[in-house]
Design an enzyme around this catalytic site. Structure first.
Site, PDB file in Angstrom:
ATOM      1  N   SER A  89       6.215 -12.549 -11.736  1.00 45.75           N
ATOM      2  CA  SER A  89       6.919 -11.428 -11.145  1.00 45.75           C
ATOM      3  C   SER A  89       6.872 -10.274 -12.145  1.00 45.75           C
ATOM      4  O   SER A  89       6.273 -10.407 -13.215  1.00 45.75           O
ATOM      5  CB  SER A  89       8.333 -11.894 -10.886  1.00 45.75           C
ATOM      6  OG  SER A  89       9.062 -10.867 -10.320  1.00 45.75           O
ATOM      7  N   LEU A  90       7.467  -9.160 -11.795  1.00 48.07           N
ATOM      8  CA  LEU A  90       7.463  -8.020 -12.715  1.00 48.07           C
ATOM      9  C   LEU A  90       8.887  -7.656 -13.084  1.00 48.07           C
ATOM     10  O   LEU A  90       9.800  -7.781 -12.266  1.00 48.07           O
ATOM     11  CB  LEU A  90       6.804  -6.806 -12.054  1.00 48.07           C
ATOM     12  CG  LEU A  90       5.317  -6.906 -11.743  1.00 48.07           C
ATOM     13  CD1 LEU A  90       4.867  -5.709 -10.911  1.00 48.07           C
ATOM     14  CD2 LEU A  90       4.517  -6.981 -13.037  1.00 48.07           C
ATOM     15  N   GLU A 123      -0.036   2.078 -10.329  1.00 46.18           N
ATOM     16  CA  GLU A 123      -0.480   1.669  -8.991  1.00 46.18           C
ATOM     17  C   GLU A 123       0.724   1.634  -8.061  1.00 46.18           C
ATOM     18  O   GLU A 123       1.811   1.281  -8.481  1.00 46.18           O
ATOM     19  CB  GLU A 123      -1.091   0.251  -9.072  1.00 46.18           C
ATOM     20  CG  GLU A 123      -2.195   0.130 -10.102  1.00 46.18           C
ATOM     21  CD  GLU A 123      -2.651  -1.321 -10.302  1.00 46.18           C
ATOM     22  OE1 GLU A 123      -2.409  -2.161  -9.413  1.00 46.18           O
ATOM     23  OE2 GLU A 123      -3.243  -1.600 -11.371  1.00 46.18           O
ATOM     24  N   CYS A 419      27.513  -0.461  33.786  1.00 46.95           N
ATOM     25  CA  CYS A 419      27.313   0.474  34.897  1.00 46.95           C
ATOM     26  C   CYS A 419      28.384   0.238  35.962  1.00 46.95           C
ATOM     27  O   CYS A 419      29.030  -0.802  35.976  1.00 46.95           O
ATOM     28  CB  CYS A 419      25.908   0.309  35.477  1.00 46.95           C
ATOM     29  SG  CYS A 419      25.661  -1.198  36.428  1.00 46.95           S
TER      30      CYS A 419
HETATM   31  S1  IVH Z   1       0.741  -6.918 -10.397  1.00 41.05           S
HETATM   32  C1  IVH Z   1       1.827 -10.503 -13.324  1.00 41.05           C
HETATM   33  N1  IVH Z   1       0.408  -4.853  -8.866  1.00 41.05           N
HETATM   34  O1  IVH Z   1       5.207  -6.896  -6.845  1.00 41.05           O
HETATM   35  C2  IVH Z   1       2.265  -9.658 -12.184  1.00 41.05           C
HETATM   36  N2  IVH Z   1       2.062  -6.447  -8.238  1.00 41.05           N
HETATM   37  O2  IVH Z   1       7.642  -7.804  -8.402  1.00 41.05           O
HETATM   38  C3  IVH Z   1       1.152  -9.312 -11.283  1.00 41.05           C
HETATM   39  N3  IVH Z   1       3.174  -5.939  -6.107  1.00 41.05           N
HETATM   40  O3  IVH Z   1       4.563 -10.334  -7.079  1.00 41.05           O
HETATM   41  C4  IVH Z   1       1.576  -8.413 -10.211  1.00 41.05           C
HETATM   42  N4  IVH Z   1       2.072  -4.082  -5.673  1.00 41.05           N
HETATM   43  O4  IVH Z   1       3.926  -9.077  -4.905  1.00 41.05           O
HETATM   44  C5  IVH Z   1       1.103  -5.986  -9.063  1.00 41.05           C
HETATM   45  N5  IVH Z   1      -0.043  -2.987  -7.584  1.00 41.05           N
HETATM   46  C6  IVH Z   1       0.630  -4.111  -7.776  1.00 41.05           C
HETATM   47  C7  IVH Z   1       1.616  -4.557  -6.858  1.00 41.05           C
HETATM   48  C8  IVH Z   1       2.319  -5.732  -7.134  1.00 41.05           C
HETATM   49  C9  IVH Z   1       2.991  -4.914  -5.236  1.00 41.05           C
HETATM   50  C10 IVH Z   1       4.157  -7.010  -5.925  1.00 41.05           C
HETATM   51  C11 IVH Z   1       3.609  -8.395  -6.094  1.00 41.05           C
HETATM   52  C12 IVH Z   1       4.372  -8.975  -7.239  1.00 41.05           C
HETATM   53  C13 IVH Z   1       5.634  -8.188  -7.186  1.00 41.05           C
HETATM   54  C14 IVH Z   1       6.311  -8.175  -8.521  1.00 41.05           C
END
Ligand code: IVH
Length: 778
Positions: A89-90, A123, A419
């Site tokens: 996840s991020l 991105e 109605c």
């Molecule tokens: S990179 C190691 N790039 O965001 C992490 N994720 O909260 C690789 N997502 O699970 C993810 N656009 O579902 C990446 N341009 C993008 C993205 C993206 C949407 C989603 C993806 C990820 C989630 C993380």
């Protein structure tokens, strides 16, 4: 909320335990049920609180802490797929300061000197669901959802139905084995039409495009997924057998050359200021994209640096998601009214204290149906969270329970139409015998609410499109009793007395009156397809109307057939059989043939109905057998139904309507039911006395575009979209809204975007408007 520094250890433990349960429940609702009950913003808030508590009390961090978990475990119906490299996840950033701190941290970690710049990709963060695609020697061998990050769900067959997922990589330079990662998503338009279609069919509607994408991908039957216009952006990778790029930017270009869509708005930027500029740029394009993004993902461009930076438990150090502030607001739910639509469907509507969400003032929001209200547990008097995502209509996310007043009132769905007729609301069941959430007033034309909706539909742009007779005038005429049925509109145009009253009492100027008359008179000759569409029969939309018009050619032929069909509607048993999903005319034919001459067969004892069907009626396919088994349960019930159906099958005229391309048994029944009602026939007769119907032309078969599927995109300069569509259809072509492998030709005007791109990628013929006109001789 108490500041974490003020908490005792016992309090912190209690709160952490509660948060773990809450977050786990939300994860399941979001990831497995595609039905979140709180907003993303509120979820992030809970996560942040959890993180703050864990930072202040590190020894209380649970083993299975929500901060180490990604997504939720996979659902049972799909087989598990172990990801070659976990799908992580991020981490989130919410402000410019957070973004600058991200850059500073990277520099500190890499011990960069002041002079050395860091390049990043910025991105769009696509709001869909992530998927991992495994390619071996360039061939797609497996596709999976994220699942819990380690193990996902095997949705290979479903993913294969996406036009934007290559089954075979093109270009060169791909490793022998690679897991491509990206986002499956649905555009706003596609989301709206999916929900409209589901609503009309009494099926589940989705809260937002993300849930719709997830629900569409995670279908047990890939054929259903195939009908949903899902799209895919590639942006990352997992396991790979050989290195293939040195930077993220280069990798994105490669992904594109291998046949994937990559986000056109991605940029390569330098240092902290570059991150901030990219965010501002993304905020500006966001409304124009046509699909949801919920932020910007910043990634360190150099892959060797990504390697050095590595991961912290569940998130990479080299990337962060800069989230847009949610377009959300709180307001008071003042009342819930029910609205009666043209077809009698009764839907609850929330009346809200006006509030601005994402730049638009919102006063009403649909609550869809009784189930939705119960699920969200919203009550009159509640403070509710409203959310607006992109162009999508505002949604009520849910109530703020802490602020629920003691006297809040749960909503009781009315049992009768509001109605004056007060008809009891009817529940509907599908052909498969399942009760739907739709409640309908059966009053039809006698119900004044439906009548005004019918009239609105009648004058609408795609039906009679009467100039000078807008919503306001129509409502006024209706309320005065001047216009009660469509024919009255035409009578009004020659009713000198009423027109005089408009001039004197209503202060209509001479020009307005003249325009009104001219607008009505212009439609006294109406093409058959618009005539049919204008009747407002359920399930008879524009496409079906056109198909019917083309087939029957004249209004006399159409009406005579429809009236005959009304007398030969299928009986309940035959209807149940022929309207089942997956049971087409050939299957019905096979079942009836069997029912006529049943054969003694050796069926193994204890065989399931599906198995029994396979042996007894070999012409049925799997889908039909499954549907029948689900509907009828056991062999005796099925056999009785098939026998009953024999004597109840619709007559020839009914079958003629039902066999028209794009019509089918359900729409045919709607036509037959409509013409089976005396009051409807009387209205049609009254209307026909006022106007003449222009016969439809049979589609030509001898033109260059006959039988071809065409998509118009971008802005056309010499004709309107509607004109272009009509012209193409008159030449025997089909006009589609989106580009797929089935498209033969794309006519692209200036400003054409993703459709043109898809066409080019799929190798479909593209021409300009001028080339098109030259070809069709326009
Ligand atoms: S990179 C190691 N790039 O965001 C992490 N994720 O909260 C690789 N997502 O699970 C993810 N656009 O579902 C990446 N341009 C993008 C993205 C993206 C949407 C989603 C993806 C990820 C989630 C993380």
């Amino acid at each position: 909320m108490t500041d974490v520094s003020q908490l005792t250890e016992a309090q912190a433990l209690e709160e952490l335990t509660k948060l773990a349960d809450e977050l786990a429940a939300h994860d399941i609702r979001y990831h497995q049920q595609d039905a979140p009950s709180i907003s993303d913003g509120d979820y992030d808030e809970l996560k942040r609180r959890n993180a703050a508590l864990e930072a202040a009390f590190p020894h209380l961090v649970r083993e299975n802490s929500p901060s180490t978990r990604v997504g939720a475990a996979r659902a049972e119906q799909f087989s598990p797929v172990e990801h070659g490299v976990p799908m992580l996840s991020l981490d989130n950033a919410f402000s410019n300061d957070d973004a600058l701190e991200f850059d500073a941290k990277i520099r500190r970690f890499l011990r960069l000197s002041g002079a050395e710049e860091v390049a990043y990709t910025a991105e769009p963060k696509i709001d869909g669901l992530s998927a991992s695609l495994r390619y071996e020697k360039g061939v797609l061998v497996q596709g999976a959802t994220r699942g819990d990050g380690k193990t996902g769900e095997d949705v290979t067959e479903n993913l294969r139905t996406l036009a934007e997922i290559p089954k075979r990589l093109s270009g060169q330079g791909w490793p022998d084995v690679i897991e491509i990662r990206g986002e499956v998503y649905l555009g706003h338009e596609e989301f709206a039409s999916l929900n409209a279609a589901n609503e009309a069919a009494g099926q589940k509607t989705y809260a937002n495009p993300r849930n719709a994408a997830a629900g569409s991908l995670r279908q047990i039957d890939p054929k259903i997924t195939a009908t949903r216009p899902l799209r895919f952006f590639a942006y990352a990778w997992g396991l790979f057998s050989q290195p293939f790029a040195q930077t993220q930017w280069e990798a994105l270009a490669l992904l594109k050359s291998w046949g994937f869509q990559t986000t056109p708005e991605s940029q390569r930027v330098i240092s902290g200021q570059g991150l901030l500029d990219a965010y501002a740029a993304m905020e500006a394009v966001r409304p124009k994209l046509g699909y949801d993004i919920d932020g910007v993902v910043y990634k360190v461009d150099r892959l060797d640096w990504q390697q050095r930076l590595g991961f912290i438990t569940r998130t990479p150090r080299w990337a962060v998601a800069r989230k847009f502030p949610a377009q959300q607001a709180r307001t008071i739910l003042e009342a819930i009214d029910v609205q009666v639509g043209r077809t009698g469907a009764v839907t609850p509507v929330a009346r809200l204290r006006p509030v601005t969400v994402g730049g638009v003032v919102v006063e009403n929001a649909t609550l869809h149906n009784a189930d939705e209200i119960a699920r969200k547990d919203v009550r009159i008097g509640d403070t509710v969270i409203l959310q607006r995502a992109g162009d999508v209509i505002p949604q009520i996310v849910g109530p703020v329970l802490d602020e629920r007043p003691a006297d809040s009132v749960p909503f009781e769905f009315p049992t009768h139409c509001p109605c004056p007729l007060k008809t009891p609301l009817a529940k509907e069941t599908t052909a498969a015998g399942v009760e739907t959430v739709v409640r309908r007033c059966t009053g039809e034309f006698a119900c004044p609410f439906q009548r005004i909706e019918h009239l609105r539909h009648f004058v609408s742009r795609r039906a009679y499109d009467i100039e000078g007779l807008g919503e306001k005038q129509l409502t006024a005429f209706y309320e005065r009793g001047w216009v009660k049925e469509p024919a009255d509109i035409f009578r009004l145009a020659r009713d000198e007395e009423k027109l005089a009253e408009l001039r004197t009492t209503d202060g209509y100027g001479e020009t307005s009156v003249r325009n009104l008359i001219a607008g009505i008179e212009a439609k006294r000759a109406i093409p058959l397809d618009r005539f049919i569409f204008g009747l407002g029969i359920r399930h008879i939309g524009e496409t079906t109307s056109t198909a019917l018009a083309r087939h029957f050619e004249t209004v006399e032929h159409f009406i005579a057939t429809a009236i005959a069909a009304a007398a030969q509607r299928p009986g309940a048993g035959a209807q149940a059989l022929s309207e089942l999903d997956g049971v087409g005319p050939t299957a019905v034919e096979a079942i009836l043939a069997y029912a006529r001459h049943p054969q003694a067969l050796l069926i193994p004892a204890g065989a399931s109905l599906e198995e029994h069907l396979r042996l007894a009626i070999p012409r049925l396919n799997t889908r039909a057998r499954q549907s029948l088994a689900e509907r009828f349960g056991d062999w005796p019930t099925f056999q009785a139904a098939a026998k009953a159906a024999l004597s109840e099958m619709p007559g020839e005229e009914f079958r003629e309507i039902s066999s028209v391309d794009a019509v089918g048994p359900v729409a045919a029944r709607m036509v037959a039911e409509f013409f089976g009602e005396d009051h409807n026939r009387a209205k049609v007769d009254a209307l026909l006395a006022e106007l003449s119907v222009i016969p439809a032309e049979r589609p030509k078969t001898d033109t260059a575009v006959a039988g071809k599927t065409i998509v118009f995109t971008g802005s056309l300069e010499k004709m309107t979209r509607d004109e272009a569509k009509a012209q193409a259809e008159a030449l025997g072509a089909k006009v589609a809204g989106s580009v797929s492998k089935k498209t033969d030709l794309v006519v692209a005007g200036p400003g054409a975007g993703s459709k043109l791109k898809t066409a080019t990628d799929l190798g479909i013929q593209v021409m300009t408007e001028d080339e098109w006109l030259a070809m069709v001789g326009g």
